[in-house]
Design a protein around this motif. Sequence first.
Motif, short mmCIF file in Angstrom:
data_model
loop_
_atom_site.label_atom_id
_atom_site.label_comp_id
_atom_site.label_asym_id
_atom_site.label_seq_id
_atom_site.Cartn_x
_atom_site.Cartn_y
_atom_site.Cartn_z
N ARG A 108 0.82 -1.23 0.00
CA ARG A 108 0.00 0.00 0.00
C ARG A 108 0.85 1.26 0.00
N GLU A 163 -0.21 2.36 5.71
CA GLU A 163 0.24 1.10 6.31
C GLU A 163 -0.28 0.98 7.75
N ILE A 206 -3.17 2.14 8.82
CA ILE A 206 -4.59 1.76 8.73
C ILE A 206 -4.72 0.29 8.29
N MET A 265 -13.84 -11.62 15.06
CA MET A 265 -13.86 -11.48 13.59
C MET A 265 -13.35 -12.78 12.96
N ARG A 295 1.64 -12.34 9.50
CA ARG A 295 2.99 -11.91 9.11
C ARG A 295 4.06 -12.78 9.80
N LEU A 307 -5.20 3.68 13.93
CA LEU A 307 -6.15 4.34 13.02
C LEU A 307 -6.15 5.86 13.24
N GLN A 356 -16.24 -5.41 5.52
CA GLN A 356 -16.08 -6.39 6.61
C GLN A 356 -17.46 -6.81 7.15
N GLN A 403 -7.36 -9.53 -4.58
CA GLN A 403 -8.18 -10.40 -3.74
C GLN A 403 -8.34 -11.79 -4.37
N ASP A 416 -5.34 -13.58 -3.61
CA ASP A 416 -5.35 -13.91 -2.18
C ASP A 416 -6.16 -15.18 -1.93
C1 GRG Z 1 -10.29 0.46 8.99
C2 GRG Z 1 -11.91 1.45 10.66
C3 GRG Z 1 -11.35 0.25 10.01
C4 GRG Z 1 -11.82 -0.96 10.39
C5 GRG Z 1 -11.34 -2.24 9.87
C6 GRG Z 1 -11.39 -5.43 10.36
C7 GRG Z 1 -11.82 -4.54 9.27
C8 GRG Z 1 -12.44 -3.22 9.61
C9 GRG Z 1 -11.64 -4.85 7.96
C10 GRG Z 1 -10.91 -6.04 7.50
C11 GRG Z 1 -10.08 -5.67 6.31
C12 GRG Z 1 -9.16 -6.79 5.87
C13 GRG Z 1 -8.37 -7.52 6.89
C14 GRG Z 1 -9.08 -7.06 4.58
C15 GRG Z 1 -8.16 -8.08 4.00
C16 GRG Z 1 -7.18 -7.35 3.12
C17 GRG Z 1 -6.03 -8.24 2.75
C18 GRG Z 1 -6.16 -9.03 1.51
C19 GRG Z 1 -4.95 -8.26 3.52
C20 GRG Z 1 -3.66 -8.89 3.18
O1 GRG Z 1 -2.85 -7.88 2.63
P1 GRG Z 1 -1.34 -8.12 2.24
O2 GRG Z 1 -1.21 -9.43 1.52
O3 GRG Z 1 -0.66 -8.26 3.67
O4 GRG Z 1 -0.83 -6.93 1.52
P2 GRG Z 1 0.78 -7.77 4.15
O5 GRG Z 1 0.99 -8.51 5.44
O6 GRG Z 1 1.80 -8.15 3.10
O7 GRG Z 1 0.70 -6.30 4.35
#
Ligand code: GRG
Length: 341
Positions: free
Chosen positions: A94, A120, A122, A135, A142, A164, A203, A265, A268
Motif C-alpha cells: 500500500r 500502512e 490503517i 472477527m 505476518r 487508526l 467487513q 483479492q 489472495d
Molecule cells: C479500517 C476502521 C477500520 C476498520 C477495519 C477489520 C476490518 C475493519 C476490515 C478487514 C479488512 C481486511 C483484513 C481485509 C483483508 C485485506 C487483505 C487481503 C490483507 C492482506 O494484505 P497483504 O497481503 O498483507 O498486503 P501484508 O501482510 O503483506 O501487508
Amino acid sequence: MLRVRATTAVKVGTIRPEQLKVSPVTFSTREQRMVLATEMDSSTPESAFDLSRYLVEQKKAIDVALDSALPVIYPEQIYEAMRYSLLAGGKRLRPILCLASCELAGGTTSMAIPTACALEMIHTMSLIHDDLPAMDNDDYRRGKLTNHKVYGEDIAILAGDGLLTYAFEFIATKTQNVPPHLVLQAIAHLARASGAAGLVGGQVVDLESEGKTDVSLETLNYIHAHKTGALLEACVVCGGILAGASAADLQRMSRFAQNIGLAFQIIDDILDITATQEELGKTAGKDVQAGKVTYPSLWGIDESRRQATQLVADAKSQLEAFGSKALPMLGIADFITSRSN
Ligand code: GRG
C-alpha cells in the motif's frame, strides 16, 4: 534479476518473499529518511527498470520511516503493541503504491511519505482487528503471533484504535510541500475508504455472509471491492491528489486501482488454497475450512487466475497516457498476480 523495459510489456518473474524481507537501513538525517532510494528516471524511457530492486528499496525506506514514525512513550504498553504489528513485516504494497502514484502524477516521494506511512498504519489496524476472535479469529499474521495473542484482546483493540487515529494525525502534521487543500482532500478520501463506505462496510457484509453457501458473485464483489479494494484505491488516488493530479488523471488512477484491487483479492483467495502457512505467514486453507464462498470456489483456480490476469491487463491499459512514467505502477500491477504471499 527482473528487468522491465519501456519498449516491451512489463514482465515480472516470481519475486520470492524473502527478497522483500530486508533489514531496515539507518539513515542519518530526517531529510534522508524522507528521500527514498529509488526514483524513476522518466527522462530516459529506454532505460531498464528493475522492479525487484525497486520493491525491495521502497520497502526498506518505508520500514525505516515507519520505525521512526512511532516511538515508544508512556504508556509504553500501547505503543509497543502498535509497533509489534506495524513493524512485523508485510509487503508494504500500500505505501509503495502511494509513493509510486504520487511520482506518476509528477509529485515527489517526500510529499507522499507521511500518507504512505498512514496507509500502512490503517492496513495494519485492519489486520489486528480482523484477527480478533470476534472477527476472523487467527493466531498468526505476518509469520508472528497475532496482536491479541501477545497483548490480549483489550490491548489489541486499542492498538488498532491507536494506529487508526494516529494515521490521520500523521498525515495532517507531517505532510510537507503540499497545498493544505490537497492534504485535506487526501485525508477525506482516506477516511471514506476506511469507514462504513469502505473497509468497515466490506467487513460487515463479509461477516453477514459467513456460513452461507449461496453468496452471489455480486455480493462477493461488494465485499472485496470494499474490504480490500477501497484501501488499495485510496493508496493510488491519495498519491495522485497530493501531487495535484487532474480530475481526469485521478479517474484513470482510480480505475487502475479498482482493477488491481479485485485482482489482488482473487490471488489472495487462490493463495489461501495453494500456499503454505510458512509462505503466507498466517493460517493457510482457512476459506475452505470455513466453507467460505471465494472466487476459486465459484470459478475454480484456473478461471480465477485468468480473471485476475485480465483485470491486471485492464488496469494497465488505464495508464497508457502516462507513458514510461507508469513503469513502476505497471510493474506493481504485475507483481500482484505473480506474488507468492
Ligand atoms: C479500517 C476502521 C477500520 C476498520 C477495519 C477489520 C476490518 C475493519 C476490515 C478487514 C479488512 C481486511 C483484513 C481485509 C483483508 C485485506 C487483505 C487481503 C490483507 C492482506 O494484505 P497483504 O497481503 O498483507 O498486503 P501484508 O501482510 O503483506 O501487508
